[in-house]
Design an enzyme around this catalytic site. Structure first.
Site, PDB file in Angstrom:
ATOM      1  N   HIS A 259       0.834  -1.206   0.000  1.00  0.00           N
ATOM      2  CA  HIS A 259       0.000   0.000   0.000  1.00  0.00           C
ATOM      3  C   HIS A 259       0.863   1.249   0.000  1.00  0.00           C
ATOM      4  CE1 HIS A 259      -3.161   2.852   1.011  1.00  0.00           C
ATOM      5  NE2 HIS A 259      -3.953   1.948   0.470  1.00  0.00           N
ATOM      6  N   ASP A 310      -7.958  -5.234  -1.418  1.00  0.00           N
ATOM      7  CA  ASP A 310      -8.385  -5.987  -2.593  1.00  0.00           C
ATOM      8  C   ASP A 310      -8.214  -7.499  -2.491  1.00  0.00           C
ATOM      9  OD1 ASP A 310      -9.394  -3.976  -4.232  1.00  0.00           O
ATOM     10  OD2 ASP A 310      -7.390  -3.387  -4.885  1.00  0.00           O
TER      11      ASP A 310
END
Ligand SMILES: CC(=O)SCCNC(=O)CCNC(=O)[C@H](O)C(C)(C)COP(=O)(O)OP(=O)(O)OC[C@H]1O[C@@H](n2cnc3c(N)ncnc32)[C@H](O)[C@@H]1OP(=O)(O)O
Ligand SMILES: O=C([O-])CC(=O)C(=O)O
Length: 373
Positions: A259, A310
């Site tokens: 991330h 996700d």
């Protein structure tokens, strides 16, 4: 430990103000207007969270009932939009379909003034599931579905249109949680796209159309689809581990991990992971969930890279019978709330977003005659 935020990609640079959310403020947290996303996912419906993000407050029961009734009444599609959808080929990517659908809606129901911004947003929230499922069912099943269902929630409306029957309570619940988790995330790439567009005083449909394009890529929203494409190739946790080690050795990017802001975990992961496990048991799965868990273990052990929002969305959606190529459009159905709220915030205190570039090209030089080039 907070992530070191510097370097390319505008990382760590403050590009504006927002009162909508905080991302990784204390390393791993996510809040929407001051509420922890974990608590929202536990206690609320997506429509309550959309109301919170778009209108600034959690609704009381009457406000929620009114808001849901309004959204239910806006599910229909204009004939001209249906005709456009019918002409888009079956093998188109559904994100391209949604991008075109949003843009066409902007032609038919143009936001003429900023006074209409809330109504334009509610219309999109209500009819994006209709757009995506109308096209999908027409091109894949040869049916023209009636998109005006009476389902209580956006998640149920989507599943109903997709599968042709009202969803089970468990599936409606998971959709609700998923839509809450994806709703808003500060200055991520697609939201920043929407804000840049808004800063030119453009219309809401243009801002959202641009944001859909940004979300489509596998480094952003497209990662849930890419993660599914990867995990479905593994037939056991051992197979997953072997293949992942090879990918890491070849320095390949593994979608659904890492991330730009969080340092050691994405708070959305533990929530969707729990629901994925529940769905895995529900369908009697013995492969996909254990494979996903092994991928998570290998990435952390080898690279200290963690699952982002996700990764476990991939298996969760798969267990509910959702085709892989519709995964990222679901993200759009949710993130629309964040995009629109950011557009409204930008409009309320606007200056055109126009950064500078460091020039790395040629020095000033004369234009040679065409015969001398
Ligand atoms: C909802 C969302 O949009 S969440 C994001 C969804 N995207 C993905 O899952 C795509 C895969 N992940 C990535 O590409 C990245 O982690 C991003 C785009 C999310 C963040 O990018 P960055 O902030 O540039 O990553 P970061 O600076 O932490 O990368 C550090 C190192 O880890 C590596 N790395 C980061 N993520 C991954 C990954 N998923 N697989 C393999 N290596 C990775 C980088 O290549 C980099 O290596 P290097 O120093 O040798 O160049
Ligand atoms: O914040 C980001 O960069 C990406 C992300 O997780 C999101 O948009 O949900």
């Amino acid at each position: 430990m907070a992530k070191q935020l510097s370097g390319a990609g505008l990382r760590g640079q403050v590009a504006g103000k927002t009162a909508l959310s905080t991302v990784g403020k204390s390393g791993s947290g996510l809040t929407y207007r001051g509420y922890d996303v974990k608590e929202l996912a536990d206690k609320c419906q997506f429509e309550e969270v959309a109301h919170l993000i778009l209108k600034g407050k959690l609704p009381n029961q009457q406000e929620l009932d009114d808001y849901k009734a309004k959204l239910r009444s806006l599910r229909g599609l204009p004939t001209a939009l249906k005709e456009v959808l019918e002409r888009i080929p079956k093998d188109a990517h559904p994100m391209d379909v949604l991008r075109t659908g949003c843009s066409m809606l902007g032609n038919l129901e143009t936001e003429e003034s900023f006074d209409q911004q809330q109504d334009a947003t509610d219309r999109m929230l209500a009819c994006f599931p209709s757009i995506i499922c109308y096209w999908y069912r027409f091109t894949h099943d040869g049916v023209k579905v009636d998109v005006e269902t009476d389902d209580d929630t956006i998640g149920a409306h989507f599943l109903h249109l997709l599968h042709g029957e009202k969803p089970r309570e468990l599936h409606e619940q998971v959709m609700n949680v998923s839509l809450i988790l994806y709703a808003e995330h500060e200055f991520n790439a697609s939201t920043f796209t929407a804000r840049v567009c808004a800063s030119t005083l453009s219309d809401m449909h243009s801002c959202v159309t641009g944001a859909i394009g940004s979300l489509r890529g596998p480094l952003h929203g497209g990662a849930n689809e890419a993660a599914m494409d990867m995990i479905e190739k593994f037939d056991s946790p051992e197979h997953a581990e072997k293949e992942m080690m090879g990918m890491l050795e070849r320095k390949e990017k593994i979608m659904g991990f890492g991330h730009a802001v969080y340092s050691d975990s994405d708070p959305r992961n533990e929530i969707i992971k729990q629901w994925s496990e529940k769905l895995s048991k529900d369908v009697g799965d013995t492969v996909l969930y254990p494979v996903s868990v092994r991928c998570e273990e290998v990435m952390w052990r080898e690279k200290k890279l963690f699952c982002n929002a996700d990764f476990f969305h991939a298996s969760a959606y798969n267990f509910m019978g959702i085709p892989t190529k519709l995964f990222t459009p679901i993200f759009v159905m949710s993130r629309l709330t964040g995009w629109a709220a950011h557009v409204m915030e930008q409009r309320a205190d606007n200056r055109i977003i126009r950064p500078s570039a460091e020039y790395t090209g040629e020095e000033l030089r004369p234009v040679p005659a065409i015969s001398e080039r």
